[in-house]
Design an enzyme around this catalytic site. Structure first.
Site, PDB file in Angstrom:
ATOM      1  N   CYS A  44      -7.464  -0.112 -12.790  1.00 12.14           N
ATOM      2  CA  CYS A  44      -7.360  -0.972 -11.686  1.00 12.14           C
ATOM      3  C   CYS A  44      -8.231  -0.441 -10.395  1.00 12.14           C
ATOM      4  CB  CYS A  44      -5.752  -0.583 -11.386  1.00 12.14           C
ATOM      5  SG  CYS A  44      -5.322   1.265 -11.195  1.00 12.14           S
ATOM      6  N   ASN A  45      -9.122   0.488 -11.013  1.00 13.42           N
ATOM      7  CA  ASN A  45     -10.080   0.878 -10.040  1.00 13.42           C
ATOM      8  C   ASN A  45     -11.457   0.568 -10.735  1.00 13.42           C
ATOM      9  OD1 ASN A  45      -8.861   1.897  -8.141  1.00 13.42           O
ATOM     10  ND2 ASN A  45      -8.909   3.699  -9.298  1.00 13.42           N
ATOM     11  N   HIS A  81     -22.967   9.299 -16.929  1.00 12.86           N
ATOM     12  CA  HIS A  81     -21.956   8.104 -16.265  1.00 12.86           C
ATOM     13  C   HIS A  81     -20.530   7.986 -16.775  1.00 12.86           C
ATOM     14  CE1 HIS A  81     -20.188   5.011 -13.540  1.00 12.86           C
ATOM     15  NE2 HIS A  81     -19.718   4.846 -14.758  1.00 12.86           N
ATOM     16  N   SER A 114     -13.126   8.650  -9.415  1.00  2.00           N
ATOM     17  CA  SER A 114     -11.930   8.328  -9.981  1.00  2.00           C
ATOM     18  C   SER A 114     -12.013   8.587  -8.450  1.00  2.00           C
ATOM     19  CB  SER A 114     -10.980   8.786 -10.403  1.00  2.00           C
ATOM     20  OG  SER A 114     -11.075   8.853 -11.504  1.00  2.00           O
ATOM     21  N   GLU A 139      -8.552  13.327 -10.850  1.00  7.41           N
ATOM     22  CA  GLU A 139      -6.950  12.610 -11.719  1.00  7.41           C
ATOM     23  C   GLU A 139      -6.982  12.452 -12.913  1.00  7.41           C
ATOM     24  OE1 GLU A 139      -6.541   9.543 -13.100  1.00  7.41           O
ATOM     25  OE2 GLU A 139      -8.098   8.476 -12.078  1.00  7.41           O
ATOM     26  N   GLN A 147      -6.972   6.375 -19.687  1.00 11.50           N
ATOM     27  CA  GLN A 147      -7.301   5.367 -19.761  1.00 11.50           C
ATOM     28  C   GLN A 147      -8.163   4.801 -20.781  1.00 11.50           C
ATOM     29  OE1 GLN A 147      -7.404   5.305 -15.657  1.00 11.50           O
ATOM     30  NE2 GLN A 147      -5.519   3.926 -15.474  1.00 11.50           N
ATOM     31  N   GLY A 203      19.590   8.604   4.958  1.00 13.34           N
ATOM     32  CA  GLY A 203      18.251   7.373   4.962  1.00 13.34           C
ATOM     33  C   GLY A 203      17.909   7.637   3.401  1.00 13.34           C
ATOM     34  N   GLY A 251      15.470   4.085   2.909  1.00 13.18           N
ATOM     35  CA  GLY A 251      14.201   3.650   2.917  1.00 13.18           C
ATOM     36  C   GLY A 251      13.395   4.024   2.083  1.00 13.18           C
ATOM     37  N   GLU A 252      12.073   3.331   2.218  1.00 18.93           N
ATOM     38  CA  GLU A 252      11.197   3.220   1.019  1.00 18.93           C
ATOM     39  C   GLU A 252      10.204   4.563   0.114  1.00 18.93           C
ATOM     40  OE1 GLU A 252       8.024  -0.296   1.012  1.00 18.93           O
ATOM     41  OE2 GLU A 252       7.149   1.225  -0.575  1.00 18.93           O
ATOM     42  N   MET A 253      10.339   5.139   2.003  1.00 20.15           N
ATOM     43  CA  MET A 253       9.618   6.639   1.478  1.00 20.15           C
ATOM     44  C   MET A 253      10.576   6.948   0.635  1.00 20.15           C
ATOM     45  SD  MET A 253       6.529   7.652   1.894  1.00 20.15           S
ATOM     46  CE  MET A 253       6.313   8.778   2.801  1.00 20.15           C
TER      47      MET A 253
END
Lengths: 284, 425, 361
Positions: free
Chosen positions: C50-51, C97, C107, C112, C118, C187, C189-191
């Site tokens: 993805c990066n 590289h 990264s 990471e 990958q 709660g 929520g998403e977090m």
């Protein structure tokens, strides 16, 4: 011959301590493993030296009950051995390699105290009161409990360091090298739980010995009294933990205080008592 | 409960105080004894409040004997649905529990509105639950033993010179020191000392009573007659001696106590008594600190025509003497006089003690150890298993409880459940 | 040596450009085939995450493959900004590289570890499709080795990099194994969900969710395999929890220090860990001072993440140095191999092994 083995033991313990410190700094697992072997070596050579010493001493009639923990030097030497063995057992059951970094200074200190005995390192002339088979029973039992309390002290220190790390909200890599908080807390509890009956047994055996030697099973002699105080401290710990529900920091402090009391019972009291202590024969 | 902890702390603090100030009476004082009594009372009070122990772990009350209520105390839990009918599943459970080596008790319980289920109550180390009670009660026994001893026991010291007999104050008994033997290491420290004693019942005035026992007692090996114990406690020098040798004017003179021995010029010397550990108090008075003979001094008079010309205390093997008034005199040449040897009369410190509370104390001690080991070294683990009929067969519900922290039972519990799972799933 | 890399990454291109150039595993075979034909490459590997999307090619010596490789990218997606977003490396720089990428130095989150996996997958896929050869085989295997070496010899991957993983790491410092520890969510929520998922990966015990609107709590509970209850069950649920994640939108603290005191008595002093990611905070800050209570709010966690990142960055210099040495060594080896000589590649701390291009595959 005996001195060679004793020297080997002392060297092994010192090497173990250096390796444990090295493990803390470099985090190389191999160092802690080798340190463990060093402790094993120390224990084995130490036992051999004690056996040789006993054989050498027991040639005289007055020494038919002789055991190699009869004066200052021998007592600290034997205490070191018991701490080292107790450490190996706990290491085997719980596997906390970092523990070595906390415990090895303790048994190094006791070994050094032995070597720098103010009363010399020769085999002592046993005073009449010590000529008894109880010497071989009461003292080792007490020492096993003392050694366990020494370990609880070391783990308590580790706990307090880890707790400070986490309370500060800035945990450093030290926090990662030390075991988790709850594990340390549980370990302190388990050690004290195991050692408390042994301490009780040791005190009761001492009472039985006193019954034959001094005419009463309990006379509030300073050493006896301080043994009771030690017992009370750990009794308080157990009640705190099991009944009231103190955990964590406060009980860690108790484990430190407890060992302080143990040390006083072991060493400090001899300066108070002339009946029970080393001074009753000038430690010779 | 916090009260107990405070009580322990106060007793500990008081004990610490007592060791630093031995001159102040702490341990036999009223207030300290009260503290100990309070501890005993407290133990009884706390343990009386304890609930009744369940037999086999089966709930006593009828309402609780239902599947819904069975597992409220369980800390660990598992449920195994199975196609087996209730009877087969129950049989499997029976075999499984037996294979684990648990003590099992079976009992039917209610399941739902009108059904029944078979329930099993299994446990290991059940005896651990007694440990707590036993160890606490034994503390009371120990304190009780101590109290009995303090009230009804006695303790006496008989400083017996060889050949002498002394009578006990607390019992009609007499002790005679037949012989006393003391040996030394080359360094001068004592290596052994032992007394040959005879104990007789006290006879009428002048008569010897019947002999009850005779033994050579040593430190660590006393004589026990009906729990009255005769210990070799100590030994020392008496002020008496058989003979001594003085070196005066280059000559060695043997003297006996009180005997005047003539010297040259009408002067004679008389040796009277010994101070075993001679010392001068700060205000100049002389005394013997104890009987151990660590610094013997011989009191001699120089007599002329029946009159004492000089009276001094002479140190053994040292040219040092002290007048009666405490003034120090040197006896180094000239004129030289020295005390060179002595055949002292020693006494044996025979301690006689009786403690009727001792058996209770020892019983309490044994029970304390048994209770502690049971309570701390055993690990009570209980399973409650219910087999309930379902549409497809039955459900086996398993609840676990242990006396220590649940994490100490987790792994074993899961292993046990796994074993059953392989049988019924 | 004729090793060429052309590609783009998060450093040079925004996400909307990158996502059009991502190549998935099923597409890999076709893409590699095209690469070999179009660019005339002898060996090729395609790394697409993805990066970054990068093409590693060993071509003919003397021929420049840059243009054809750029054309390859152009075929994938036509965009005016594409060409300027592409970078290229050749020879020794290309080796360096790849090593840097494998070590996590290129990264978004320094050090990471995902990238290592990958790179490995990319290489394995290419190998399966037969587009690798002697040089790329050794190169990529060496790159994986270097990636591991850098992570062990420096502290480049030390310290969690996200608030959620920091929260879990701290929980482990307190409780050790999180197995069977009870988690309470205040709660829904998403977090809260994100942090909870982090914890759940550790096989925690019961998870209970309290929320003002019970339906939301129930929905989350079903997803996380837990139990839901209304917010006023707080007094009952709090003593049973070991880890509490707070993210309600309450305006003032719903967990007071006084409540925590009471709860600690019921818990008999067992450690209690609050992760208060709500703003404004759900838990009174003075609760942290209570014995055996550990209260971390979002700032505390973020600060630890920042400290970790800073520590990682401090390791970059060491890591770069290590990579310089290793890539230089590799380049020498390849040059020697191509000239027919044998050279040595050091493996770990031991003596150098006599490298042979065919042996390491």
């Amino acid at each position: 011959m005996e001195q060679t083995f004793f020297g080997a033991a002392f060297t092994s313990y010192s090497v173990a301590m250096s390796l444990f410190f090295g493990y803390v700094i470099t985090r190389r697992e191999s160092l802690s493993r080798v340190a463990g072997y060093a402790v094993w070596t120390g224990v084995i050579t130490h036992i051999v030296s004690l056996v040789l010493r006993t054989l050498a001493a027991r040639v005289v009639e007055e020494h038919r009950f002789y055991v190699p923990w009869s004066n200052w030097f021998e007592s600290f030497s034997f205490f070191t051995l018991v701490i080292a063995i107790t450490f190996l057992i706990i290491e085997w059951r719980r596997g906390m390699p970092i523990l070595g970094a906390f415990v090895s200074p303790v048994f190094f200190a006791t070994m050094t105290t032995a070597v720098y005995s103010p009363f010399g390192t020769q085999i002592p002339l046993l005073a009449p009161a010590l000529q008894s088979y109880w010497m071989a029973i009461h003292v080792p039992v007490m020492f096993i409990s003392y050694a366990a309390f020494a370990l609880a002290f070391a783990v308590g220190l580790a706990y307090l360091i880890q707790e400070r790390q986490l309370k500060s909200k800035h945990p450093t890599s030290i926090s990662f090298r030390l075991p988790p908080l709850e594990d340390l807390d549980q370990l302190i509890y388990r050690i004290i739980r195991m050692a408390f009956p042994i301490l009780t047994l040791g005190v009761l055996l001492g009472a039985r010995w006193a019954y034959d030697a001094w005419g009463r099973y309990w006379g509030w002699d300073p050493k006896e009294t301080w043994a009771l105080i030690t017992w009370l401290i750990y009794l308080i710990y157990l009640h705190m933990r099991l009944v009231v529900g103190w955990r964590g920091r406060k009980t860690a402090y108790l484990s430190l205080l407890g060992f302080g009391v143990v040390l006083f019972t072991y060493v400090g009291v001899n300066y108070l008592s002339s009946l029970h202590g080393f001074l009753s024969n000038q430690g010779r | 409960m916090r009260f107990n902890i405070w009580l322990f702390t106060i007793i500990a603090a008081a004990s610490i105080f007592g060791t630093f100030f031995p001159k102040i009476e702490v341990y036999h004082s009223v207030w300290f004894s009260t503290l100990l009594g309070l501890m005993a009372f407290d133990v009884i009070a706390c343990k009386l409040r304890r609930g009744p122990l369940l037999i086999h772990g089966v709930p006593k009350r009828e309402e609780e004997r239902s599947v819904e209520r069975l597992f409220t105390q369980s800390r660990l839990w598992a449920s195994l649905p199975t196609r087996l009918p209730v009877e087969s599943a129950s049989e499997a459970v029976r075999l499984w529990l037996a294979s684990l080596g648990l003590r099992v008790h079976e009992e039917p319980v209610r399941a739902g509105e009108s059904g029944n289920a078979s329930a099993f109550f299994a446990a290991r180390h059940r005896i651990q639950r007694w440990g707590d009670m036993v160890l606490h009660i034994s503390i009371v026994a120990i304190l009780g033993g101590g109290l009995m001893g303090a009230l009804y026991g006695f303790d006496e010291i008989l400083p017996l010179p060889v050949g002498e007999t002394m009578r006990l104050k607390n019992r009609p008994l007499e002790v005679t020191l037949e012989d006393f033997d003391i040996q030394y290491y080359p360094s001068g420290a004592v290596s052994r000392y032992a007394s040959e004693i005879t104990v007789r019942s006290a006879g009428a005035a002048g008569q010897a009573g019947a002999e009850l026992a005779r033994k050579r007692i040593v430190v660590n090996d006393p004589l026990d007659i009906d729990r009255i114990r005769f210990y070799q406690a100590s030994w020392g020098m008496t002020p008496l001696f058989h003979s001594a040798i003085l070196r005066i004017g280059g000559r060695d003179i043997a003297v006996r106590p009180g005997e005047e021995v003539p010297l040259a010029g009408g002067l004679s010397v008389r040796a009277n008594r010994i101070a075993p550990t001679f010392e001068l108090t700060p205000d100049g008075r002389m005394r013997s600190a104890d009987h151990e003979g660590r610094n013997p001094a011989l009191q001699i008079d120089f007599v002329e025509n029946g009159q004492v010309k000089a009276a001094v205390w002479l140190m053994l093997n040292r040219p040092e003497a002290y007048r009666i008034n405490g003034e120090r005199v040197s006896t180094a040449p000239p004129p030289p006089f020295l005390w060179v040897a002595v055949d002292p009369i020693l006494f044996s410190g025979v301690q006689v003690g009786y403690d009727p509370g001792a058996p209770l104390f020892w019983l309490g001690a044994i029970c304390l150890m048994a209770g502690l080991c049971s309570h701390f070294y055993l690990h009570q683990r209980r399973l409650r298993v219910a087999v309930v009929a379902t549409a497809n067969g039955s459900d086996v519900l398993i609840g676990g409880w242990n006396s220590r922290t649940p994490s100490e039972f987790e792994n074993e519990f899961e292993a046990w459940v796994e074993r059953l799972r392989r049988q019924v799933a | 040596m004729s090793l060429v890399i052309v590609g783009l990454s998060h450093r040079t291109a925004p996400i909307d450009l990158r996502e059009h150039l991502a190549i998935t595993a099923p597409q890999m075979g076709e893409a590699l085939g095209r690469l070999v034909k179009v660019a005339g490459a002898r060996e090729a590997v395609l790394l697409s995450t993805c990066n970054r999307t990068e093409v590693y090619v060993r071509g003919d010596p003397g021929t420049s493959h840059e243009a054809s490789l750029r054309a390859f990218f152009g075929d994938l997606y036509k965009h005016p900004g594409l060409m300027s977003a592409l970078y290229q490396h050749e020879g020794a720089a290309a080796v360096r590289h790849l090593f840097r990428v494998a070590a996590g130095l290129d990264s978004m989150v320094i050090g990471e570890t995902e990238i290592l996996g990958q790179v490995k997958s990319a290489y394995q896929l290419a190998h399966t499709h037969g587009s690798t050869g002697k040089i790329t085989n050794v190169l990529f295997q060496r790159a994986l080795f270097v990636g591991k070496q850098v992570r062990t010899r420096t502290n480049i991957s030390e310290g969690s990099s996200s608030v959620g993983s920091v929260a879990v790491t701290l929980a482990e410092r307190i409780f050790g194994s999180l197995h069977n520890r009870h988690v309470l969510l205040l709660g829904a929520g998403e977090m809260a969900e994100v942090t909870a998922r982090h914890l759940l990966s550790q096989k925690t015990g019961q998870i209970v969710i309290l929320n003002r609107t019970v339906e939301k709590a129930q929905a989350l509970a079903t997803m996380l395999n837990g139990r839901a209850a209304p917010l006023d069950a707080l007094h009952d649920e709090l003593p049973r929890a070991d880890v509490v994640i707070c993210s309600t939108s309450a305006e003032s603290p719903i967990v007071t220090a006084e409540l925590v005191q009471k709860v600690m008595k019921v818990r008999r002093g067992k450690s209690l860990y609050f992760v208060d990611i709500a703003v404004p905070r759900n838990v009174e800050p003075s609760a942290h001072d209570i014995d055996n209570v550990y209260l971390y709010n979002i700032d505390d966690l973020q600060r630890i993440v920042d400290e970790n990142m800073a520590r990682r960055r401090a390791e970059i210099e060491d890591a770069e140095g290590l990579i310089d040495g290793l890539s230089g060594e590799f380049h020498q080896w390849v040059t020697a191999a191509l000239e027919g000589r044998t050279a040595a590649l050091k493996h770990g701390l031991g003596a150098p092994e006599q490298g042979d291009p065919s042996r390491e595959s």
